[in-house]
Motif scaffolding. Sequence first.
Motif, PDB file in Angstrom:
ATOM      1  N   GLU A 370       0.560  -1.347   0.265  1.00 56.14           N
ATOM      2  CA  GLU A 370       0.081   0.027   0.007  1.00 56.14           C
ATOM      3  C   GLU A 370       0.727   1.398   0.039  1.00 56.14           C
ATOM      4  OE1 GLU A 370       1.118  -1.066   4.314  1.00 56.14           O
ATOM      5  OE2 GLU A 370       0.147  -2.760   2.313  1.00 56.14           O
ATOM      6  N   ALA A 371       1.566   1.261   0.437  1.00 54.04           N
ATOM      7  CA  ALA A 371       3.408   1.852   0.204  1.00 54.04           C
ATOM      8  C   ALA A 371       3.379   2.592  -1.161  1.00 54.04           C
ATOM      9  CB  ALA A 371       4.192   2.155   0.692  1.00 54.04           C
ATOM     10  N   ARG A 372       2.894   2.281  -2.696  1.00 57.80           N
ATOM     11  CA  ARG A 372       2.624   2.024  -3.776  1.00 57.80           C
ATOM     12  C   ARG A 372       1.595   3.139  -4.029  1.00 57.80           C
ATOM     13  NH1 ARG A 372       7.043   0.376  -7.251  1.00 57.80           N
ATOM     14  NH2 ARG A 372       7.377   2.524  -7.952  1.00 57.80           N
ATOM     15  N   THR A 373       0.611   2.893  -3.369  1.00 61.97           N
ATOM     16  CA  THR A 373      -0.842   3.072  -3.570  1.00 61.97           C
ATOM     17  C   THR A 373      -0.642   4.776  -4.142  1.00 61.97           C
ATOM     18  OG1 THR A 373      -1.439   3.505  -2.002  1.00 61.97           O
ATOM     19  CG2 THR A 373      -2.160   1.079  -2.972  1.00 61.97           C
ATOM     20  N   GLY A 374       0.182   5.519  -3.787  1.00 64.21           N
ATOM     21  CA  GLY A 374       0.135   7.543  -3.852  1.00 64.21           C
ATOM     22  C   GLY A 374       0.597   7.846  -5.352  1.00 64.21           C
ATOM     23  N   GLU A 375       1.296   6.285  -5.914  1.00 60.02           N
ATOM     24  CA  GLU A 375       1.079   7.002  -6.913  1.00 60.02           C
ATOM     25  C   GLU A 375       0.781   6.412  -8.190  1.00 60.02           C
ATOM     26  OE1 GLU A 375       5.761   5.046  -6.915  1.00 60.02           O
ATOM     27  OE2 GLU A 375       5.529   4.090  -5.018  1.00 60.02           O
ATOM     28  N   ASN A 376      -0.226   6.233  -7.422  1.00 57.28           N
ATOM     29  CA  ASN A 376      -1.295   5.108  -8.923  1.00 57.28           C
ATOM     30  C   ASN A 376      -1.674   6.523  -9.839  1.00 57.28           C
ATOM     31  OD1 ASN A 376      -1.131   3.056  -8.160  1.00 57.28           O
ATOM     32  ND2 ASN A 376      -2.967   2.557  -6.979  1.00 57.28           N
ATOM     33  N   ASP A 377      -1.607   7.494  -9.252  1.00 56.93           N
ATOM     34  CA  ASP A 377      -1.968   9.114 -10.056  1.00 56.93           C
ATOM     35  C   ASP A 377      -0.719  10.040 -10.497  1.00 56.93           C
ATOM     36  OD1 ASP A 377      -2.356   9.920  -7.760  1.00 56.93           O
ATOM     37  OD2 ASP A 377      -3.368  11.309  -7.146  1.00 56.93           O
ATOM     38  N   ASN A 378       0.160   9.789 -10.194  1.00 58.44           N
ATOM     39  CA  ASN A 378       1.390  10.888 -10.365  1.00 58.44           C
ATOM     40  C   ASN A 378       1.666  10.511 -11.710  1.00 58.44           C
ATOM     41  OD1 ASN A 378       1.661  10.495  -7.811  1.00 58.44           O
ATOM     42  ND2 ASN A 378       3.489   9.775  -7.745  1.00 58.44           N
TER      43      ASN A 378
END
Length: 388
Positions: A370-378
């Motif tokens: 889940e640490a990478r979910t913030g990158e989905n909309d980058n």
Amino acid sequence: MRRRTRATAPPNRLGFTLIELLVVIVILGMLVGLLVPAVMNAMNTAKDAAVAAEIRALSQGLAEFKTTFGAYPPSRIVVREDGDYSSTGVLGTRTVAQLRRFWPRLQLSTSGAPSGIPGGFYDFNGNGVGDTTTYILSGPECLVFFLGGIPQGNNTSGWAMTGFSKNPLNPFQSAAVTTNRTVPMFEFNNSRLEANKSNGSVFPGYLDSLGKSADPNFQPFYCYFSAYGGVGYDPGDVDFSGAFTELTDDGVALIGAFKTSNAATPPTVGQIVIPSPSPNPYTNGPPVPTTAAGTLDTGSTAKSATWLNAQTFQIISAGRDRRFGIGGQYNATATTNRLPFVFADTGYVPNSFQTQQANAGVTSVTLGPEARTGENDNLTNFSPGKLD
């Protein structure tokens, strides 16, 4: 004789019945329920498109800079208004070489303060006062500085970018001194220029049009990483550290792991992996080589990271959620799992190392996928749309 009577006509209706009104209300509610998500989705798509267009415009500005000066600008430098770089270490030496490449007639010295600077000093921050402070400009500030020139104003009254002086001996003269200046290579929206509080800078970074973060200490500037002409990326070029680090929902700092590459400060002997706070640049493969057991692979066949845009630069927007994520591997051609993460308890395959060991080493907390979910909309300059 029998009289015929006319039938009485029913009274005219003056409105709808309650049942009819309820039916109309239900239908309208269904239509609104269908319409609102579509409108919101269209609005969000338009917002993303505006950021993508601005990234393209920034990229065009960087291309113009390269055409004019022969190379893309660096994404971390140290500046001294007295030209004295004798105490600024490896980063200072590298900065001197870069600035001299762009402006060959600059008076800079790695052994003491030079003499003969026109105007007496280089007014990097545009305040009209020479000082002996060492300022470090990270990726967000370098993007604004090299494309916009000398800033005018401050974080209280707002900034405007004034280009560089056309004096080849001192391109860093303030606009208050000379109006014979170059035109900025990108037209910055002054209302989105803000100080990068993470390093105490008096130089502005540039916010995208998606708005500020809810955390006043963490602002999602456009992040700029230079590949230094193919030498490699340095994850530390954009380092929001300390109280300004991006955090998980549980308040844990997001730390990525990368193999040493073009670090501005040489690593200690034996150090191969750099733990770097979010945000970070992106690689085609895993950012550090590992064995099948998940340990660092230091053998002769160990694969080094291959960077996206290996010869140019990366520009990254945090997207609508205002989070960058840990960076690292991005599978651009994959149909699923473009932002992979590997659990330690499920076994490794060679070169599957992601970031949880680095995070645990710094924060004592192991991250999950889940640490990478913030990158989905980058949004970036190396992907046609959102990352996932």
